[in-house]
Write an enzyme that holds these catalytic residues in place. Structure first.
Site, PDB file in Angstrom:
ATOM      1  N   THR A   1      -0.813  -7.774 -32.751  1.00 53.05           N
ATOM      2  CA  THR A   1      -1.692  -8.512 -31.828  1.00 53.05           C
ATOM      3  C   THR A   1      -1.903  -9.921 -32.390  1.00 53.05           C
ATOM      4  O   THR A   1      -1.904 -10.122 -33.603  1.00 53.05           O
ATOM      5  CB  THR A   1      -3.056  -7.805 -31.624  1.00 53.05           C
ATOM      6  OG1 THR A   1      -3.792  -7.815 -32.858  1.00 53.05           O
ATOM      7  CG2 THR A   1      -2.894  -6.372 -31.157  1.00 53.05           C
TER       8      THR A   1
ATOM      9  N   GLY B   1       0.199 -18.662 -36.105  1.00 51.34           N
ATOM     10  CA  GLY B   1      -0.492 -18.360 -37.365  1.00 51.34           C
ATOM     11  C   GLY B   1       0.094 -17.179 -38.122  1.00 51.34           C
ATOM     12  O   GLY B   1       1.319 -17.006 -38.200  1.00 51.34           O
TER      13      GLY B   1
ATOM     14  N   TYR C   1     -18.629 -13.665 -37.669  1.00 54.52           N
ATOM     15  CA  TYR C   1     -17.293 -13.449 -38.233  1.00 54.52           C
ATOM     16  C   TYR C   1     -17.386 -12.552 -39.472  1.00 54.52           C
ATOM     17  O   TYR C   1     -16.675 -11.550 -39.587  1.00 54.52           O
ATOM     18  CB  TYR C   1     -16.661 -14.791 -38.577  1.00 54.52           C
ATOM     19  CG  TYR C   1     -15.228 -14.675 -39.068  1.00 54.52           C
ATOM     20  CD1 TYR C   1     -14.173 -14.493 -38.190  1.00 54.52           C
ATOM     21  CD2 TYR C   1     -14.923 -14.763 -40.434  1.00 54.52           C
ATOM     22  CE1 TYR C   1     -12.855 -14.389 -38.638  1.00 54.52           C
ATOM     23  CE2 TYR C   1     -13.615 -14.672 -40.886  1.00 54.52           C
ATOM     24  CZ  TYR C   1     -12.590 -14.479 -39.977  1.00 54.52           C
ATOM     25  OH  TYR C   1     -11.287 -14.381 -40.431  1.00 54.52           O
TER      26      TYR C   1
END
Ligand SMILES: NC(=O)c1ccc[n+]([C@@H]2O[C@H](COP(=O)([O-])OP(=O)(O)OC[C@H]3O[C@@H](n4cnc5c(N)ncnc54)[C@H](OP(=O)(O)O)[C@@H]3O)[C@@H](O)[C@H]2O)c1
Length: 292
Positions: free
Chosen positions: A8, A13, A196
């Site tokens: 995913t 990146g 986060y």
């Protein structure tokens, strides 16, 4: 024998670098590895697929695209339905998509002239990053749903095929995971300032529990931090010039003493790649949380 890796957030990146590393590695080991690029944006996925095809000696039908937005329950269910229809085996399931929306960076903390503190904030983002977490259409907090919940639904929807395939499920975790940011009474992190850190800590904890529940069925779960990697996530934090003219040169120096600062996404994918290759029995002797 053919193998399948689903990634995913594979269009850029660390996810994209991982797809490259897996293709290199499988070619060297003469394994026929198929890769499913699972991205929220179809056009970006097509671009990533073309780049892979231009760079590696693989065929177009070795690389699949399946769109998924991990911040939408409906999209995740559509994705898992499509995966069940197309594949009967998943060898490596990389749950990598993630966000860290930041509204402000408190640069003043860099001028504390305390090298250890500066290294700590560069490693964890603690204190300097003011995060902005919005609500998704499902009414959940966006960081929680994108980084954790969407992926957990995937696991449970695909559990039968994961068990049948004796899969390795590998989360991209983070050293920014912070226990003190997480509260069991607020798992979505509605009331805190570090969604986060909370989401990545929750992943660490969930991996332990998922291993407890499903190791006996042959599925193994891991989470590992890729280190500090220059990617969309990091470039969203500060302007390019701050990174490239000031921070990256400093980080390159610090890197001589610490393997944490992987910088290049291809380096960042190293630990994730390693996890897909270690034998399952090794896992019992190692902690399930690896450092980048
Ligand atoms: N970079 C670091 O230093 C670092 C350190 C520790 C951990 N990590 C973790 O590494 C993972 C990859 O991050 P990265 O550094 O490679 O950042 P990146 O370049 O921003 O990649 C993130 C990927 O996730 C995708 N994504 C974001 N939200 C999504 C959603 N709702 N549904 C589906 N895909 C979604 C992005 O798609 P779009 O291109 O469409 O946005 C992109 O493909 C993340 O989980 C991050 O937390 C990164």
């Amino acid at each position: 024998m053919e193998q399948l890796a689903i990634i995913t957030g594979a269009n850029t990146g660390i996810g994209f670098a991982l797809a490259q590393r897996l293709l290199e590695e499988s070619a060297e080991s003469k394994i026929c590895l198929n890769i499913c690029l699972s991205c929220r944006n179809y056009d970006k996925a097509v671009r990533a697929k073309s780049l892979l095809l231009s760079k590696y000696n693989c065929s177009a039908n070795q690389i699949f695209i399946e769109t998924v937005d991990t911040s939408s329950i409906q999209s995740v269910l559509k994705f898992t339905k499509a995966i069940k229809e197309k594949f009967f085996k998943i060898d490596y399931f990389y749950l990598n998509a993630g966000i860290m929306p930041v509204s402000k960076v408190d640069f003043s903390l860099f001028f504390t002239f305390n090298l250890f503190y500066v290294i700590k904030i560069l490693t964890t983002g603690c204190d300097i990053l003011k995060q902005l977490d919005e609500d998704t259409q499902d009414g959940m907090k966006s960081v929680f749903q994108t980084n954790v919940f969407g992926h957990i639904i995937m696991i449970f929807e695909l559990l039968e095929i994961l068990c049948k395939s004796q899969s390795k499920v590998i989360f991209t975790g983070s050293s920014a995971a912070r226990e003190d940011s997480f509260s069991i009474d607020d798992i979505e992190h509605r009331f805190g300032a570090d969604p986060y850190g909370s989401s990545k800590f929750l992943l660490d904890v969930l991996v332990i529990e998922l291993n407890r529940l499903f190791n006996s069925k042959g599925v193994y779960f891991y989470t590992c931090c890729p280190g500090l990697v220059m990617s969309q996530v990091t470039y969203n934090l500060m302007p390019y010039w701050v990174w490239n003219l000031i921070l990256v040169p400093i980080i390159r120096l610090v890197r001589m003493f610490s393997s944490f600062y992987t910088l290049d996404p291809l380096n960042g994918a190293e630990a994730l790649l390693y996890l897909s290759m270690i034998r399952k029995c090794d896992q019992r002797e190692r902690p399930s949380v690896f450092g980048g």
